[in-house]
Design an enzyme around this catalytic site. Structure first.
Site, PDB file in Angstrom:
ATOM      1  CG  HIS A  64      -2.058  -1.074   0.969  1.00  0.00           C
ATOM      2  ND1 HIS A  64      -2.342  -2.058   1.900  1.00  0.00           N
ATOM      3  CD2 HIS A  64      -2.873  -1.315  -0.086  1.00  0.00           C
ATOM      4  CE1 HIS A  64      -3.300  -2.844   1.421  1.00  0.00           C
ATOM      5  NE2 HIS A  64      -3.629  -2.419   0.225  1.00  0.00           N
ATOM      6  CD  GLU A 108     -13.871  -4.339  -4.841  1.00  0.00           C
ATOM      7  OE1 GLU A 108     -12.691  -4.045  -4.572  1.00  0.00           O
ATOM      8  OE2 GLU A 108     -14.200  -5.362  -5.486  1.00  0.00           O
ATOM      9  CG  ASP A 157      -5.314  -2.537  -4.821  1.00  0.00           C
ATOM     10  OD1 ASP A 157      -4.699  -3.555  -5.174  1.00  0.00           O
ATOM     11  OD2 ASP A 157      -5.659  -2.323  -3.642  1.00  0.00           O
TER      12      ASP A 157
END
Ligand SMILES: Cc1ncc(COP(=O)(O)O)c(C=O)c1O
Lengths: 285, 485
Positions: A64, A108, A157
């Site tokens: 991260h 997401e 990501d």
């Protein structure tokens, strides 16, 4: 709970990586994938998707910090940020440490990842209630398609390019990201590993596709013990900032952020790649 | 459906055969794969184990009496036909059977000019004479439509001795003519109606889709199970209505059909039919939803036009098959060919085809929403990166009533010679020539080359239309009939 429960992942057809599990905390099957959270003595809690390691509490800081601070030290004015994937919250945790950031849109595809993370992985999923964070449950490819000239930074990501993450390794996705970025925008992405065959091909293809869409496309690296081979790459693509020449060291230092992995020397060094990786990147598919 | 559509007699017979562990001293020589390890590795043992010859428990495709017969009855039942045939030579074999079964040498058959090549080839094989009806044409989209009912009635009136009329239901582009009207009129004149449903399997299994030919009363229908039906490539189904004599059609099929029909193909028809009969409605609801979603998203990009039922005009577009995702690309200044190439070369997306003005993306139950996002995302990117100013279609000079001098069969077997285009006026053409699109022949083999036709060809060339069909790629020369054999 069995005393001899092990989580095993095949890093290649002929290589296995195992962690002794102390507790299986969560298991769920969403519309897209199978999600599990385990606890372990060595790595603390860890999240897997379709049997592949996403993060462990012990080494997630490396991933991260690398994916967030590297572009944040380069972009002079990163106010509006798009994060794709990252339902575990780790990227957001790092981003919200910057006061300059005004807005973070997190897209997401799988709500269950966020829900499971909020419940079982408070170490990463701790900033979802920051006022600057907006969560969209949507396909990332679809989300960026409608955005034009909006973001300073896009952080991709993603999971691996098999399954729901597939669309995030395509030329159309990178092209759409280019369009969604402002004229001086930066995109960073999880770029797979150069070591084993499967991820190696995905890594090469991703680089080829990014180069086709962005004038600057660099690759940098980090050491992530629980990912296949322990060696992982990240992509830094931008419209005009070079990740080394345009880094603003004093400005970033003045922020006074404490980090466990990232520092400015490592930033420079992370772009110095081994020869075999350079070769792979230069090869066309 | 009256029969138990859960049954799969061919599949079951093959499963039974496997458990019997019979020692094969018959063909095929690979002996369940053991004699060809490379092939077995590639295709899999399961596949090779059922690549067997016809034998008593497996029935015989040429004269079915047991499991194949039952499988054919199940198909007829599932599709609402009087009878059905399992076909192993592609829909080409189904189309050719329909034509050979309805027309003897010299008989007339009425058909639109935008038929598949298998239809013309059937005319060469059987010696029938074509009477063409002009499909309508949408100039803005560069799209061949269906046929006008009035045109058909006029043609039938002028050729009441015709034996059959041939209709695409739907066309490759999902467009349906008013088949019910055509059937009523044709039947009132004792003319058989043959439907090419290469792109129409799904019409039989969903209420919201255009009418299926056999259900509307057509006499025969060639159905590509291997397209929207999910069976293996090269398998097909021929459906018959009540008026057609099944045993005669069987004879026609056996003229050209292999005596070693593949049980891979046959079982795939059996299994796919079960799936369609039991789950077809759900499957095609999903396909319709996916296609509608993609259409909406593509139209939101702007510039592209993914058309649908709004084209319906109660005549030349009597109905539209909304499972077809066709995108007109002229608005972003690119031809369908160009978009097709970009999709494949730059985005790793293979679409069905691109023509001058359109692309067709084939959507089926095998698609996932993720993949649709890629398709739409790629189209958005192609627009962003390659957009030019709008292309206007050259006006298609239109259709000229062809004067058929020789049947395609006679023309095929005649001696030909190549002459300059200008010198071909008054001669009989030995080949095709068509503008693409709309892909409707300006001239076909056996037709008189008129002054108007030569002028049309020159005009089309001058405006840069893509002319195909002739041996001479530049279309300066054309093959004419030199001597009729
Ligand atoms: C309209 C039409 N008819 C017939 C056929 C022939 O089908 P097959 O390729 O199965 O022989 C096709 C094939 O593409 C077609 O499009």
């Amino acid at each position: 709970m069995s005393l001899h429960l092990w989580y095993t992942e095949e890093h290649s057809k002929n290589v296995r990586f195992s962690i002794k599990v102390s507790e299986h905390l969560f298991s769920g099957v969403s519309e897209f994938q199978k999600i599990d959270v385990f606890d372990s003595i060595e790595f603390g809690r860890f999240l897997t998707i379709d049997g592949l390691m996403m993060l462990t509490e012990k080494d997630e800081f490396i991933y991260h910090e690398t994916i967030v601070h590297t572009p944040m030290a380069v972009h002079p004015d990163p106010k509006n940020i798009l994060v794709i994937g990252a339902g575990d919250g780790g990227v957001i945790r790092e981003l919200t440490r910057y006061d300059i950031v005004e807005n973070i849109d997190l897209v997401e595809i799988d709500e269950m990842v966020i829900e499971a993370s909020k419940k079982y992985l408070p170490q990463t999923a701790c900033k979802f209630d920051d006022q600057r964070v907006n969560v969209y449950i949507q396909d990332g490819l679809k989300y960026v398609r409608t955005k034009n000239n909006e973001y300073d930074l896009i952080i991709v990501d993603s999971t691996d390019p098999i399954g729901p993450g597939e669309g995030l390794f395509t030329r159309e996705f990178y092209g759409n990201c280019f369009k969604a970025l402002k004229d001086d925008g930066i995109m960073v992405n999880q770029h797979e590993s150069p070591f084993y065959n499967d991820t190696k091909l995905a890594m090469q293809r991703a680089h080829k596709r990014i180069k086709e869409s962005f004038p600057i496309a660099k690759v940098y690296q980090a050491h992530i013990p629980t990912y296949p081979s322990g060696y992982w790459l990240f992509g830094f693509a931008s419209k005009n900032y070079d990740p080394i020449e345009d880094i603003n060291k004093s400005k970033w230092s003045k922020l006074g952020l404490t980090t466990k992995y990232y520092n400015l020397d490592l930033h420079i060094g992370s772009f110095a790649l081994p020869n075999y990786v350079k070769e792979l990147l230069n090869q066309n598919e | 459906m009256k029969m138990d559509q859960r049954r799969m007699p061919i599949y079951q017979a093959l499963e039974n055969l496997k458990t019997k562990r019979i020692v094969p001293f018959d063909v095929p020589g690979h002996k369940r794969g053991k004699g060809n390890p490379d092939l077995t590795n590639f295709l899999g043992e399961k596949c090779l184990a059922v690549d067997v010859n016809s034998m008593k428990p497996l029935d015989n495709l040429c004269h079915p009496t047991s499991v194949i017969k039952e499988a054919e009855e199940l198909i007829a039942d599932a599709f609402g036909a009087a009878s059905a045939f399992l076909m192993v030579g592609g829909t080409t074999s189904s189309v050719q059977t329909m034509i050979l079964a309805s027309c003897k040498p010299g008989d007339k058959i009425i058909l639109p000019r935008n038929v598949h090549r298998s239809v013309i080839n059937a005319l060469v094989l059987g010696g029938a004479t074509p009477i063409y009806v002009n499909p309508q044409y949408n100039e803005e989209l560069g799209l061949a439509l269906g046929m006008n009912v009035d045109d058909i009635k006029k043609t039938i009136d002028a050729h009441s001795d015709a034996k059959a009329i041939f209709v695409n239901n739907p066309t490759y582009y999902g467009i349906c003519s008013n088949l019910k009207e055509i059937i009523n009129y044709a039947h009132s004149k004792n003319i058989l109606v043959l439907a090419d449903e290469a792109h129409g399997t799904h019409l039989y299994f969903h209420n919201a889709l255009p009418g299926a030919a056999i259900k509307l009363g057509a006499d025969m229908a060639a159905v590509s199970m291997h397209k929207s039906g999910g069976s293996l490539t090269q398998s097909s189904v021929l459906l018959l209505g009540k008026q057609v004599e099944q045993s005669y059609v069987r004879q026609i099929i056996n003229l050209t059909q292999t005596t070693s029909g593949s049980y891979l193909l046959l079982s795939s028809l059996d299994i796919s039919r079960k799936n369609l009969a039991l789950n077809g409605s759900n499957i095609f609801s999903k396909v319709i939803n996916m296609t509608e979603y993609a259409r909406q998203e593509i139209n939101n990009i702007g510039g592209y036009y993914a058309f649908s039922k709004e084209l319906i005009n109660s005549d030349s577009v009597y109905d539209f098959d909304q499972t077809k995702l066709i995108v007109n690309t002229l608005g972003i200044g690119l031809t369908g060919h160009e978009v097709y190439d970009y999709m494949r070369d730059e985005y790793d997306i293979q679409i069905e085809f691109g023509d001058l003005g359109n692309i067709l993306a084939y959507i089926s139950v095998g698609d996932r929403h993720l993949d649709l996002e890629r398709l739409v995302g790629a189209l958005a990117e192609i627009k962003r990166r390659h957009q030019k100013s709008r292309i206007f279609m050259p006006p298609f000079a239109g259709y000229m009533n062809p004067e058929v001098i020789l049947s395609p069969q006679k023309a095929f077997y005649s001696k030909k010679e190549s002459v300059k285009l200008e010198e071909s006026i008054g001669k009989v053409s030995g080949e095709y020539l068509m503008c693409y699109p709309p892909g409707i022949p300006i001239i076909s083999p056996g037709e008189l080359i008129s002054k108007d036709i030569v002028e049309t060809i020159k005009y089309e060339k001058s405006i840069g239309a893509q002319i195909t069909g002739t041996q001479d790629m530049n279309v300066n020369y054309i093959n004419i009939i030199k001597e009729v054999l």
